[in-house]
Design a protein around this motif. Structure first.
Motif, PDB file in Angstrom:
ATOM      1  N   ASN A  38       0.711  -1.151  -0.192  1.00 39.04           N
ATOM      2  CA  ASN A  38      -0.014   0.143   0.137  1.00 39.04           C
ATOM      3  C   ASN A  38       1.000   1.242   0.026  1.00 39.04           C
ATOM      4  O   ASN A  38       1.432   1.505   0.989  1.00 39.04           O
ATOM      5  N   ALA A  68       1.797   5.177  -2.235  1.00 43.35           N
ATOM      6  CA  ALA A  68       1.163   6.199  -3.242  1.00 43.35           C
ATOM      7  C   ALA A  68       2.175   6.157  -4.459  1.00 43.35           C
ATOM      8  O   ALA A  68       1.354   6.593  -5.707  1.00 43.35           O
ATOM      9  N   GLN A 108       5.490   2.826   7.189  1.00 44.29           N
ATOM     10  CA  GLN A 108       4.164   2.408   8.070  1.00 44.29           C
ATOM     11  C   GLN A 108       4.585   2.614   9.494  1.00 44.29           C
ATOM     12  O   GLN A 108       5.535   2.045   9.858  1.00 44.29           O
ATOM     13  N   TRP A 160       2.896  12.347   0.625  1.00 38.61           N
ATOM     14  CA  TRP A 160       1.599  11.533   0.959  1.00 38.61           C
ATOM     15  C   TRP A 160       1.550  10.997   2.407  1.00 38.61           C
ATOM     16  O   TRP A 160       2.572  10.523   2.693  1.00 38.61           O
ATOM     17  N   TYR A 183      -1.031   8.601   4.481  1.00 40.62           N
ATOM     18  CA  TYR A 183      -2.250   7.718   4.593  1.00 40.62           C
ATOM     19  C   TYR A 183      -2.645   7.604   6.370  1.00 40.62           C
ATOM     20  O   TYR A 183      -1.929   7.247   7.178  1.00 40.62           O
ATOM     21  N   GLY A 240      -7.637   6.997   4.204  1.00 39.16           N
ATOM     22  CA  GLY A 240      -6.841   6.756   2.973  1.00 39.16           C
ATOM     23  C   GLY A 240      -5.844   7.691   2.817  1.00 39.16           C
ATOM     24  O   GLY A 240      -5.222   8.427   3.390  1.00 39.16           O
ATOM     25  N   TRP A 241      -5.387   7.898   1.528  1.00 32.90           N
ATOM     26  CA  TRP A 241      -4.307   8.669   1.031  1.00 32.90           C
ATOM     27  C   TRP A 241      -4.528  10.113   0.980  1.00 32.90           C
ATOM     28  O   TRP A 241      -5.794  10.185   0.152  1.00 32.90           O
ATOM     29  N   CYS A 297      -0.707   3.924  10.016  1.00 34.11           N
ATOM     30  CA  CYS A 297      -0.541   4.933   9.213  1.00 34.11           C
ATOM     31  C   CYS A 297       0.720   4.910   8.321  1.00 34.11           C
ATOM     32  O   CYS A 297       1.705   4.133   8.653  1.00 34.11           O
ATOM     33  N   LYS A 298       0.792   5.727   7.096  1.00 36.44           N
ATOM     34  CA  LYS A 298       1.737   5.565   6.136  1.00 36.44           C
ATOM     35  C   LYS A 298       2.122   6.913   5.587  1.00 36.44           C
ATOM     36  O   LYS A 298       1.524   7.776   5.528  1.00 36.44           O
TER      37      LYS A 298
END
Length: 169
Positions: free
Chosen positions: A47, A49, A56, A88, A90, A128-129, A166-167
């Motif tokens: 996962n 972008a 993460q 980005w 997430y 999400g992103w 979270c990313k």
């Protein structure tokens, strides 16, 4: 501009973007580490972008994120106060994300600091992103950062409730 009417053109083929760090591996281009209330830093190769992965981590209520003080220095002296930096982010629960802060500079004592409370499209954070834009112009300056040697970055999430996975990319 100087009392003259001007038009600015965003032409990426004339001024291609400069990648400071892809943020897709813990030890790719320096070493990333958790800060604040963040924990469990890991690479996520499913996962992301852009690129081949994302970083993460979990974060509890308050502020937490990741930083890197050993990445390769990048010269941004030609675009000081004329550019934006993009990250980005997430989050599983957009309503729990209060703000995203980006610090970039020479080191952890000499940096630029900018915080955003919405996405690059001026919308609320979503599940999400979320693409975050940090305009250089108007950023707070701490110490005396050298824009010709940007080698430090920190991304901090301010959350009202703890979140897992979270990313950042």
């Amino acid at each position: 501009n100087s009392s003259l009417k001007t038009i600015r053109i965003n032409a990426p083929w004339l001024n291609p973007p400069v990648i400071i760090n892809q943020i897709e591996g813990i030890a790719l281009n320096g070493t990333w580490a958790v800060t604040g209330t963040a924990s469990k830093l890991a690479v996520n190769n499913t996962n992301f972008a852009q690129g081949a992965g994302s970083l993460q981590f979990d974060v509890t209520t308050g502020t937490g994120g990741i930083n890197n003080s050993t990445m390769n220095a990048v010269d941004l002296s030609a675009v000081v106060d004329q550019s934006s930096l993009f990250v980005w982010v997430y989050v599983p629960t957009g309503a729990s994300l209060t703000s995203v802060q980006l610090l970039w500079g020479s080191d952890s004592s000499n940096y630029y600091d900018r915080t955003v409370t919405q996405t690059q499209q001026a919308t609320a954070f979503v599940n999400g992103w979320n693409l975050c834009q940090f305009q250089w112009s108007g950023a707070t300056v701490v110490g005396t950062p050298d824009p010709s040697a940007i080698a430090y970055a920190e991304i901090v999430l301010d959350v009202s409730a703890g979140m897992t996975a979270c990313k950042v990319n």
